[in-house]
Design a protein around this motif. Sequence first.
Motif, PDB file in Angstrom:
ATOM      1  N   GLU A 189      -0.411  -3.990   4.938  1.00  0.00           N
ATOM      2  CA  GLU A 189       0.409  -2.834   4.559  1.00  0.00           C
ATOM      3  C   GLU A 189       1.583  -3.255   3.675  1.00  0.00           C
ATOM      4  O   GLU A 189       1.872  -2.604   2.667  1.00  0.00           O
ATOM      5  N   GLN A 190       2.260  -4.344   4.035  1.00  0.00           N
ATOM      6  CA  GLN A 190       3.380  -4.824   3.221  1.00  0.00           C
ATOM      7  C   GLN A 190       2.907  -5.220   1.827  1.00  0.00           C
ATOM      8  O   GLN A 190       3.594  -4.973   0.836  1.00  0.00           O
ATOM      9  N   MET A 191       1.736  -5.830   1.770  1.00  0.00           N
ATOM     10  CA  MET A 191       1.180  -6.225   0.470  1.00  0.00           C
ATOM     11  C   MET A 191       0.884  -4.997  -0.382  1.00  0.00           C
ATOM     12  O   MET A 191       1.246  -4.943  -1.559  1.00  0.00           O
ATOM     13  N   ALA A 192       0.235  -4.004   0.196  1.00  0.00           N
ATOM     14  CA  ALA A 192      -0.137  -2.798  -0.552  1.00  0.00           C
ATOM     15  C   ALA A 192       1.092  -2.023  -1.014  1.00  0.00           C
ATOM     16  O   ALA A 192       1.084  -1.424  -2.093  1.00  0.00           O
ATOM     17  N   ASN A 193       2.156  -2.046  -0.213  1.00  0.00           N
ATOM     18  CA  ASN A 193       3.374  -1.307  -0.563  1.00  0.00           C
ATOM     19  C   ASN A 193       4.094  -1.857  -1.792  1.00  0.00           C
ATOM     20  O   ASN A 193       4.935  -1.172  -2.373  1.00  0.00           O
TER      21      ASN A 193
END
Length: 186
Positions: free
Chosen positions: A159-163
């Motif tokens: 999720e942090q990567m996609a954000n």
Amino acid sequence: MTPQLLPPVVVSGFGRCGSSLVMQMLHAAGFPVTGDYPSFECEEYGLGGEPPPAGASKVINPECNPPPGGPYRWIWLDRNHAQQAKSQAKLLRELAGIRLPRRDVRVLACSYAPARRDAFDVMRRLGGPVLVMSFEELVSDPCASAKRISDFVGCGQIEQMANVVKKRSADCLPYLLERELLQGAA
């Protein structure tokens, strides 16, 4: 039992391919990276210096500047050649005041296919697995892209990567997104 040491990650492609974005995604996941935000370029790697440390380093044009040693885990970024050449021309115009004629932008776009073959020869020679992704894939489906990258390097934090990925078209923007990113980081 000693854990198996994994080879370092090299994020690679040709200029304006999305390699900085992948490095930003890895950084957001807490994966060790070299260089500074937002481009994560580190001149000592890929220019005959010491091998990259464990973690991820960005090496643009590995066919011209192969990193020493090997093997590596490679993340290779492709991009629509016409859009990539257009973005490269924009970068030259914005940062160096150099305006490329349209003919030269088309020649640049045509140069990517043969250079890609040479880059893959270098990656095969140095060894290690290669994850091939596209810039278009990164911006159109950040979650799936983050999952593929995470699975390849073993970093989690999808999720942090996609954000990290800014909602946008895959076409060349009329401005430098890097300036916006630097202003946001300040």
